[in-house]
Enzyme design. Structure first.
Site: not given
Length: 124
Positions: A27, A78, A104
């Protein structure tokens, strides 16, 4: 007749970004697509009365704040949502409450889904 507005809301829906948030190494390198929606509660009665852009909250400025915050890599969405909310409240003191959702779009969990989402409300 006299009217009194207690609060109104401005929202930006489905702001799309490619960013590098996440815990997994992939990622951080490849990134992911995200969708952000913000809602800000504030009294915009003066702007409604005057019809003057100087009397309202500039949503183009709000977009730039979201864009800048999305460009700072973080592990958790978050944290992304929290930092967007804080930045908006700091930039716009007239905002009473801000709601932020971050999706996402392709979370790396092996599921066929539309995305993983967090949302929050922060009061100014």
């Amino acid at each position: 007749m006299s009217y009194e507005q207690s609060s109104g809301q401005i929202a930006l829906h489905g702001l799309r970004f490619h960013a590098y948030h996440g815990v997994l190494e992939q990622e951080k390198v490849v990134g992911n697509d995200y969708e952000v929606t913000i809602r800000m509660d504030y009294d915009f009665s003066r702007a409604a009365e005057t019809d003057n852009v100087a009397d309202t909250l500039n949503y183009a400025d709000a977009y730039e704040i979201v864009k800048k915050t999305m460009s700072v890599r973080q592990n958790l969405i978050e944290s992304v949502a929290w930092n967007i909310g804080k930045a908006l409240l700091e930039a716009f003191p007239q905002v009473e409450c801000v709601e932020v959702s971050v999706v996402k779009k392709n979370p790396p969990m092996g599921a066929d889904c539309d995305g993983a989402e967090v949302s929050l409300k922060l009061k100014g």
